[in-house]
Write an enzyme that holds these catalytic residues in place. Structure first.
Site, PDB file in Angstrom:
ATOM      1  N   TRP A 104      -2.632  -4.589 -10.812  1.00  0.00           N
ATOM      2  CA  TRP A 104      -3.937  -5.201 -10.641  1.00  0.00           C
ATOM      3  C   TRP A 104      -4.497  -4.969  -9.237  1.00  0.00           C
ATOM      4  CZ3 TRP A 104      -6.257  -6.544 -15.052  1.00  0.00           C
ATOM      5  CH2 TRP A 104      -5.463  -6.844 -16.166  1.00  0.00           C
ATOM      6  N   SER A 105      -4.929  -6.023  -8.545  1.00  0.00           N
ATOM      7  CA  SER A 105      -5.662  -5.830  -7.288  1.00  0.00           C
ATOM      8  C   SER A 105      -4.805  -5.372  -6.121  1.00  0.00           C
ATOM      9  CB  SER A 105      -6.400  -7.113  -6.906  1.00  0.00           C
ATOM     10  OG  SER A 105      -7.510  -7.310  -7.753  1.00  0.00           O
ATOM     11  N   THR A 106      -3.506  -5.340  -6.282  1.00  0.00           N
ATOM     12  CA  THR A 106      -2.682  -4.697  -5.258  1.00  0.00           C
ATOM     13  C   THR A 106      -3.095  -3.238  -5.111  1.00  0.00           C
ATOM     14  OG1 THR A 106      -0.889  -6.256  -5.706  1.00  0.00           O
ATOM     15  CG2 THR A 106      -0.286  -4.254  -4.557  1.00  0.00           C
TER      16      THR A 106
END
Length: 394
Positions: free
Chosen positions: A80-82
């Protein structure tokens, strides 16, 4: 992979944990085991580098909800946003080469973006979630999100939700298309291809934006937080928040579909190992260099944590209940200690709990990836247990 390490199995009360852990970082192994025993972990991996050397490389649990497929050394998972950290790295590489000016208007590289009063929006506003484009005002389907040209054209035509540059408002799904389209306009490559050419290919890092079909068999199945644990009550959210996090709604079910995996969604569909995340954030921790490979100049690597002003984020503010500060692409640890006790350490959390962390003062990077998604907006207890254990060993 350059991060090879001797394998050893260690049996916790419920879950076998495999890999390598330097004795000095035994507390990290303990915290990782406790994540399975006490914090509901299903399958996960954690990696830590110090000075570019891997001191922790652990994995365990199950890659599927049914518990039939053990998590392996090379299991991939949607983080995801990593993913946003590696996307920011692409922009910093171009800026370091003099090809991209963070203080220039976005429209200097992407002329269509000047529509709807956005002619003065700067590149730095995209990187720091201050462009006012946290989500689209009109309904946007998953199929449209997976179509690069459709999503970028709609963003270029959109009116900002607030005055750009004044405050941050987390661009959960739009960040990757905004920064990524600038990367494409400057380099000719979408961010996934640019990252592969400039970073992950030369450094043999097992990370991609999207996931090639040949790698699907290695991917872990994502599992949502248990019913009743979800932190968001959609009916009570302001329109800008709903636009940011639920237009379109995405979650574990969507992230395993062929459409999601085959698309370029650089805000949210990076796939890799924890080892790969630690390596990518290790470029920042190494002040632009990782294992002898110079990716950024030290000055360019330092810019990623150039704070743009602390504020209560317009999208995440209510859930975080504190002021936060975003640099040019990543979040500063700050007084919350999200990335350890050094307030100038920085990193990025992913939806459900994953994390990448960089601390140049300690020469430290961390990658954490898992498949049971927790309900916390940030600072998942599993992640924080690992971060605290790492710093206790320094």
């Amino acid at each position: 992979m350059p991060e090879s390490a001797p394998e050893a199995a260690h049996k916790s009360a419920h879950t076998a944990v495999h890999g390598h852990c330097d004795p000095r970082f035994a507390a990290v192994r303990t915290a990782f085991e406790e994540n399975f025993r006490d914090r509901g972990e299903l399958g996960a991996a954690v990696a830590v580098t110090v000075g570019g050397e891997t001191v922790v490389d652990l994995w365990g649990g199950w890659a599927d909800a049914a518990g039939t497929r053990p998590w392996a050394r090379d299991t991939l998972v949607n983080v995801w946003s990593t993913t946003k950290g590696p996307v920011a790295l692409c922009a910093h590489v171009l800026a370091d080469r003099g090809l991209l000016d963070f203080d220039a208007p976005v429209a200097a590289y992407w002329p269509e973006f000047a529509a709807a009063g956005k002619e003065k929006v700067l590149v730095r506003h995209l990187l720091s979630h201050r462009a006012g484009l946290a989500g689209l005002r009109e309904p946007h389907s998953l199929a449209q999100l997976c179509d690069w040209e459709t999503t970028t054209a709609r963003l270029a035509a959109s009116e900002p939700w607030w005055e750009p540059g004044t405050r941050s408002g987390y661009h959960a799904l739009t960040y990757g298309h905004l920064v990524g389209e600038v990367v494409r306009r400057v380099s000719g490559l979408l961010p996934g291809a640019f990252l592969e050419r400039e970073v992950t290919g030369p450094l043999s890092i097992d990370f991609t934006v999207g996931l090639p079909e040949r790698e699907w068999a290695r991917a872990a199945e994502l599992v949502h937080a248990a019913p009743g644990q979800r932190a968001v009550a959609p009916a009570q959210l302001p329109p800008v928040v709903l636009a940011a996090i639920a237009n379109p709604p995405v979650g574990a079910a969507e992230a395993v579909t062929p459409g999601w995996r085959s698309a370029e969604i650089p805000a949210a569909n990076g796939h890799g190992t924890a080892r790969a995340v630690a390596a990518l954030y290790g470029v920042f921790a190494g002040r632009g260099s990782y294992r002898g490979h110079r990716i950024l100049s030290p000055e360019a690597a330092e810019r990623v944590r150039e704070g743009q002003g602390a504020c209560r984020d317009l999208v995440l503010g209510a859930g975080l209940d504190a002021e936060t500060e975003i640099g040019l692409g990543l979040w500063l640890s700050g007084p919350r200690g999200s990335y350890g006790p050094n307030p100038r350490a920085f990193g990025h959390d992913g939806f459900g709990g994953s994390c990448g962390l960089a601390d140049p003062e300690a020469g430290l990077s961390l990658g954490y990836a898992m498949n049971r998604m927790g309900p916390h907006i940030a600072d998942d207890p599993r992640k924080m247990a690992l971060v605290e254990a790492v710093y206790s060993a320094l």
